[in-house]
Design a protein around this motif. Sequence first.
Motif, PDB file in Angstrom:
ATOM      1  N   LEU A   1       1.010  -1.342  -0.072  1.00 23.49           N
ATOM      2  CA  LEU A   1       0.072  -0.134  -0.052  1.00 23.49           C
ATOM      3  C   LEU A   1       1.026   1.454  -0.027  1.00 23.49           C
ATOM      4  N   LEU A   2       0.690   1.807  -0.954  1.00 21.02           N
ATOM      5  CA  LEU A   2       1.838   3.387  -1.116  1.00 21.02           C
ATOM      6  C   LEU A   2       0.710   4.229  -0.709  1.00 21.02           C
ATOM      7  N   ASP A   3       0.965   4.952   0.416  1.00 22.83           N
ATOM      8  CA  ASP A   3      -0.191   5.909   0.923  1.00 22.83           C
ATOM      9  C   ASP A   3       0.161   7.430   0.515  1.00 22.83           C
ATOM     10  N   GLU A   4       0.425   8.192  -0.636  1.00 26.24           N
ATOM     11  CA  GLU A   4       0.967   9.398  -1.222  1.00 26.24           C
ATOM     12  C   GLU A   4       2.561   9.618  -1.003  1.00 26.24           C
ATOM     13  N   PRO A   5       2.978   8.433  -1.856  1.00 22.55           N
ATOM     14  CA  PRO A   5       4.291   8.096  -1.666  1.00 22.55           C
ATOM     15  C   PRO A   5       5.650   9.409  -2.152  1.00 22.55           C
ATOM     16  N   THR A   6       4.681  10.378  -2.878  1.00 25.71           N
ATOM     17  CA  THR A   6       5.499  11.080  -3.741  1.00 25.71           C
ATOM     18  C   THR A   6       4.807  12.783  -3.254  1.00 25.71           C
ATOM     19  N   ALA A   7       4.364  12.575  -2.031  1.00 27.89           N
ATOM     20  CA  ALA A   7       3.544  14.274  -2.098  1.00 27.89           C
ATOM     21  C   ALA A   7       4.998  15.278  -1.330  1.00 27.89           C
ATOM     22  N   SER A   8       5.304  14.580  -0.262  1.00 27.55           N
ATOM     23  CA  SER A   8       6.385  15.314  -0.091  1.00 27.55           C
ATOM     24  C   SER A   8       8.293  15.736  -0.676  1.00 27.55           C
ATOM     25  N   LEU A   9       7.681  14.670  -1.702  1.00 28.10           N
ATOM     26  CA  LEU A   9       8.738  14.903  -2.510  1.00 28.10           C
ATOM     27  C   LEU A   9       8.886  16.444  -4.414  1.00 28.10           C
ATOM     28  N   ASP A  10      10.137  16.952  -4.900  1.00 27.32           N
ATOM     29  CA  ASP A  10      10.080  17.560  -5.232  1.00 27.32           C
ATOM     30  C   ASP A  10      10.093  17.096  -6.776  1.00 27.32           C
ATOM     31  N   VAL A  11       9.662  17.699  -8.305  1.00 27.02           N
ATOM     32  CA  VAL A  11       9.606  17.082  -8.856  1.00 27.02           C
ATOM     33  C   VAL A  11      10.301  15.741  -9.464  1.00 27.02           C
ATOM     34  N   SER A  12      11.907  16.196  -9.422  1.00 32.22           N
ATOM     35  CA  SER A  12      12.891  15.627 -10.072  1.00 32.22           C
ATOM     36  C   SER A  12      12.655  14.245  -8.982  1.00 32.22           C
ATOM     37  N   VAL A  13      12.877  14.028  -7.620  1.00 32.23           N
ATOM     38  CA  VAL A  13      12.826  13.034  -6.880  1.00 32.23           C
ATOM     39  C   VAL A  13      11.506  11.996  -7.173  1.00 32.23           C
ATOM     40  N   ARG A  14      10.383  12.526  -7.231  1.00 31.20           N
ATOM     41  CA  ARG A  14       9.020  12.604  -7.334  1.00 31.20           C
ATOM     42  C   ARG A  14       9.429  11.253  -8.644  1.00 31.20           C
ATOM     43  N   GLY A  15      10.028  11.676  -9.848  1.00 29.58           N
ATOM     44  CA  GLY A  15      10.381  10.949 -10.993  1.00 29.58           C
ATOM     45  C   GLY A  15      10.988  10.186 -11.018  1.00 29.58           C
ATOM     46  N   GLN A  16      11.856  10.031  -9.792  1.00 29.80           N
ATOM     47  CA  GLN A  16      12.558   9.176 -10.289  1.00 29.80           C
ATOM     48  C   GLN A  16      12.756   7.529  -8.666  1.00 29.80           C
ATOM     49  N   ILE A  17      11.791   8.357  -8.322  1.00 26.13           N
ATOM     50  CA  ILE A  17      10.821   7.586  -7.183  1.00 26.13           C
ATOM     51  C   ILE A  17       9.751   6.730  -8.148  1.00 26.13           C
ATOM     52  N   ILE A  18       9.019   7.152  -9.325  1.00 20.52           N
ATOM     53  CA  ILE A  18       8.262   6.436  -9.620  1.00 20.52           C
ATOM     54  C   ILE A  18       8.349   5.490 -10.465  1.00 20.52           C
ATOM     55  N   ARG A  19       9.595   6.115 -10.880  1.00 19.97           N
ATOM     56  CA  ARG A  19      10.602   4.945 -11.895  1.00 19.97           C
ATOM     57  C   ARG A  19      11.084   3.529 -11.314  1.00 19.97           C
ATOM     58  N   LEU A  20      11.466   3.963  -9.587  1.00 15.00           N
ATOM     59  CA  LEU A  20      12.007   2.781  -8.946  1.00 15.00           C
ATOM     60  C   LEU A  20      10.993   1.888  -8.801  1.00 15.00           C
ATOM     61  N   LEU A  21       9.624   2.319  -8.425  1.00 16.68           N
ATOM     62  CA  LEU A  21       8.945   1.355  -8.462  1.00 16.68           C
ATOM     63  C   LEU A  21       8.497   0.794  -9.374  1.00 16.68           C
ATOM     64  N   GLU A  22       7.779   1.120 -10.239  1.00 16.96           N
ATOM     65  CA  GLU A  22       7.802   0.345 -11.957  1.00 16.96           C
ATOM     66  C   GLU A  22       8.960  -0.210 -11.781  1.00 16.96           C
ATOM     67  N   ARG A  23      10.144  -0.435 -11.099  1.00 14.67           N
ATOM     68  CA  ARG A  23      11.392  -1.464 -12.169  1.00 14.67           C
ATOM     69  C   ARG A  23      11.065  -2.566 -10.859  1.00 14.67           C
ATOM     70  N   LEU A  24      10.690  -2.306  -9.769  1.00 10.49           N
ATOM     71  CA  LEU A  24      10.047  -2.974  -8.941  1.00 10.49           C
ATOM     72  C   LEU A  24       9.182  -4.304  -8.894  1.00 10.49           C
ATOM     73  N   GLN A  25       8.064  -3.388  -9.523  1.00  4.91           N
ATOM     74  CA  GLN A  25       7.057  -4.291  -9.911  1.00  4.91           C
ATOM     75  C   GLN A  25       7.312  -4.922 -10.602  1.00  4.91           C
ATOM     76  N   GLU A  26       7.841  -4.827 -11.687  1.00  4.62           N
ATOM     77  CA  GLU A  26       8.432  -5.004 -12.643  1.00  4.62           C
ATOM     78  C   GLU A  26       9.305  -6.928 -12.773  1.00  4.62           C
ATOM     79  N   ASN A  27      10.380  -6.596 -11.496  1.00  5.31           N
ATOM     80  CA  ASN A  27      11.067  -7.731 -11.312  1.00  5.31           C
ATOM     81  C   ASN A  27      10.335  -8.977 -10.688  1.00  5.31           C
ATOM     82  N   LYS A  28       9.124  -8.185  -9.656  1.00  3.82           N
ATOM     83  CA  LYS A  28       8.701  -8.837  -8.940  1.00  3.82           C
ATOM     84  C   LYS A  28       7.248  -9.500  -8.923  1.00  3.82           C
TER      85      LYS A  28
END
Lengths: 338, 331, 269, 238
Positions: free
Chosen positions: B179-206
Amino acid sequence: MVAARLRPLLRIVGAMSVIVGIVSVTFLVSRVFTADPVNLFVGNSATKEMRDQARKELGLADSLPVQYLHFLRGLLTGDLGKSYLTGRPVTADLITRMPATLELGLYAITLGVLMGVIVGVLAAVFRGSALDGVLRLLTTAGLSLPQFWVGLMLLWLFFVTLHVAPGPSGRMPAGMEAPPTITGLYVVDAVLQGDWATAMIAAKQLLLPVLTLSVGSFAPIARQVRSAMVESLDSDYVRTARAMGVSQTRVWFAYALKPGLLSVLTIAAGLVGWTLAGSVLVEGIFAWPGIGQLALTAIRSSDYPIVQGFVLYVAVLYVVIWALLEAVYTRVDPRLRS
Amino acid sequence: MITTPTPPVLDIQHLHKEFRLRGTGRDRVLTAVDEVSFTIHAGQTVALVGESGSGKSTIARCITRITEPTSGDVLVEGRSIIKMPSRKLIDIYRSLQMVFQDPNSSLDPRKTARATLDEPLRLHTSLTSHQREQRIRELLAEVDLSDHLIDRLPRQLSGGQRQRLGIARAMAVDPRIILLDEPTASLDVSVRGQIIRLLERLQENKGIAYLFISHDLGVVRRISDRVLVMYLGTIVEEGPTEEVFTHPVHPYTQSLLSAAPLVEVGRRRERVRLAGEIPSPVDLPAGCRLVGRCPVATTACATTEPSLLNVTGSHRAACPVALDMQQVPST
Amino acid sequence: MNASSDVVLDVKRLSGGFEDTDHQILPVLTDVTFSIRRGVSAAIVGESGSGKSITALSVLGLTPAGFSLTAGQIRFEGEDLLTMDPARRRKLSGRGLSMVFQDARAALNPVFTVGWQIADVVRIHQDVGRREARRRAEELLDRVRVPEPARRMKQYPHEFSGGMAQRAMLAMALACQPRLLILDEPTTGLDVTIQADILDLIADLKAASGMTTCLITHDLGVVAENCDQVVVMQQGCVRESGSCAQIINTPTDPYTKQLISDSRLVETS
Amino acid sequence: MATNVGPIYDPPSLAHPFGTDRLGDDILSRTMSAATLDVSITVAVVLLSVTVGTVWGSVAGFFGSWFDYLTMRILELLNAFPSLLLAMLVIAVAGPGLLNVVFVVALLPLPDYVRLARAEVRSKKNWQFAEAAKLVGRRPVGVLFAHLVPNSLRPLLTYASVNASQVAATVGALGFLGLGIQPGSAEWGSMISRGQDAILSGQWWVAGFPGLMIFLLAAAFHLISDAIADSRDQGGSW
């Protein structure tokens, strides 16, 4: 779930049970853990008959639960029993001595609040400056000074050495008549009679004990006021007021002062507590014929009816002040309303 | 619906949460979540969107039983967790994990990255301390945190690094759903992008499933397969993400989507406006919750609470009025 | 383009920083240069640590303790605010230029009513009595579309929602009748629909009063839809500035490009 | 106690820097030997009170329900008791003595510690790291003592330090009233009491120096507390 309109009633019941709880604990402690109080009343050389007689008179012949019931019934009618030592009714003793303590406490708290607020506001407005540093030292000193010692040192300095203040002779110098009773507060009474000379004399007697007692309350107030004011000076709303063109002095004395003053109320209950505790010590030092001195003597001589009376008096005072404060606080601080 | 051979990883059935408010006068009821049902399958990302007070975070808290739901059921891989005694919940937390909104407060300020990751490994697995140390380093690598950060305290990490650590902690036990509760709400946009990409990669792998709770419509559109739109404790519209974003049916969804700013210069899009602000979720009246703010409301809306109706395929919306308007061929 | 008299705010090579314990200045702003033309709606956009807020606070002279400017000029309508007589600068704050902040509920004093606070500002800037000030305050609340202004006047900030509080802040700013209004993240933390309402309101107020606005924000979407002039900042430096359309459609600076693609969540490689 | 018997009521001099008292005892040496006693009582009292108060308060704040309710009622009761008087009463009944003083004086600030720990834990119990700890597999007791209590210690320690200065003064006051450890023993409060009468005849040093020591000890604890508070937020809170 309790219906909402019953809640005030519940509060009163709660307050009453606190009071009853306290006096019951005191009752238990003083009856169960102590030596036979009859000795106090009749002296050690009394015969068996005299003792039994005294025991009966003091209501100590019955079993403990019965004594407790008697005690509670007395409480309801305002009868707190008789002093073991003097045989006088406790209620009367408390009432005679109340004005002396009231007078002392009232002036001490007023002085403490006044000094505390002034020091706190100055320190906040000039924070970071040399003045702030000096006031900080002063406040730390105020918090650390043992009150009874301050009293003694003030006596030595102003009475013994400088001869500008009267000695520890109570509310009036030896041989002087007290003004006729109106309120029981000597200075006020004398002024009401137009007797300025007596008012001055009574005020002089008050000087050192009041000063001693106010040392304990000014420091915590100063701290509280400063921190509340500094917090509000650093707040978003003060920054906004500045951005809207509100002048510095208006920011200090309109926008930041009110939160600072409101913060005094948050420690007001503690204030009364410190003053009461302090009065036990200070009255002893200055031979002040108040309730504190009465309590001290009673404790030292195991005169428990008096102790009990004192505890009851303090508990009632506390509960009343808490209730008052809560009412005042919710009225003046909008954040607590609703 | 066609029954799938394996149960969904997460099955929410009629989840309901009320809070009783004490106050002057009678006690009042705040309905935070009202009879919400949905499912999430392995490897799927379902997004829960809505504004403050919509109850989306309460749903996550009820699913993890941080808050006890009032009624309804939650099944994790087919096992009901609602009646489970709380000491048994530890088994569920091996499949179900959560990443919190604010990485500043979701990490213990006195625990280093190593201690933070060691805790779940120690409590959930029987690995030796040597194995755990190895696993901790693997986890850090998985979320792109370099080894030298292992002894840092949260306050010595940047916001993005903290959120990566929070994700690593959730990943530590190899859960099936996060469950991801607003995981990017407090982050800058550039960091937000990185976290989104990380989440996508983890989902793909696992093959992990995500319940992605967010008010950030841009992120939701990018990451989720399905989207559930919430308003005052109920789902007002649900469907495949692109379908909902391109053809919103419910007036609330339309208003929400038209209010979200896009990085496009030019005339502002025509907004679907609702009157006033979101009312308080206390003592909700009967009927549709949007009544009073809605541009298309009819008298019937005030009396009957609309249920979710099919639009197309698995796209459903709880607004009969808007659906009727859809049926009429556009002019 | 335009004559220099059309420039409301002109910031030139502004540098400054926080003093650390060894009295060294840790730079926060480096050579910040930009200007805002009269009547536009400008924006300064950047991520956290970009220096956008401290730039705005420097203009108002409200920088936090420990921060000091080391070089540069801030010209407001041609006059340098930094070398100006302090009394005159004080007069300009509020009336000439004013600012509203992110968390409007915290920006209102919790122990006074909202009406008292707005009326106080009215009285500072307009020569009217107490009663008239209250009447004007109520009028202002109505102008910022606060429903039931008369009732709202008597309420305290904690009784306001975030969106309503921000409207009240705008009413207070209007009471100053500023020529330049700086808005520091005015809608951050508000729901998107409320954000859109507030931004619409700001645009309407601006159109009605003719004031210049400068929006400080991290959200390029808000900028793209509401502003016509943009300054992009990163780590205390201006990366790029110019018209909104030019910067969003044809950015030249690599940081700006990255920021735009991150905001749109599209991949660049 | 080893004392140098000298002339009676000798003012401060090279031989007796703090002077002598009515028994001819050297005040400096008595003050110094009292220091060990007063400081150890103060420290013992604070440690006892802070430990019991933290455990009690955090358990009440975390688990709530009837235990919390009971706790609050007990606190209310203790609150309405004038603390110094309570101490005097108990010692008058139980008799003077080292342990009695420690236990009684430790009881006085206990409500404050309980309340503080309870408030800290209550405010942090819904923090996300406490909720995260649950998902990590911690049992409630683990969440409380591994995460919440360690993160609540700073305000408790700051208060403990303020409280230590009050404790020093209270121990002194009890000694002054003759309700301390043992009347006449070398303890600052009872030394002041021994010098009380001498004040009026001008021998200020008998009560003066021991009182100064209480003051210095209390002030030291205050400065420590300021330092703890300042270490978090720089920029002068006091």
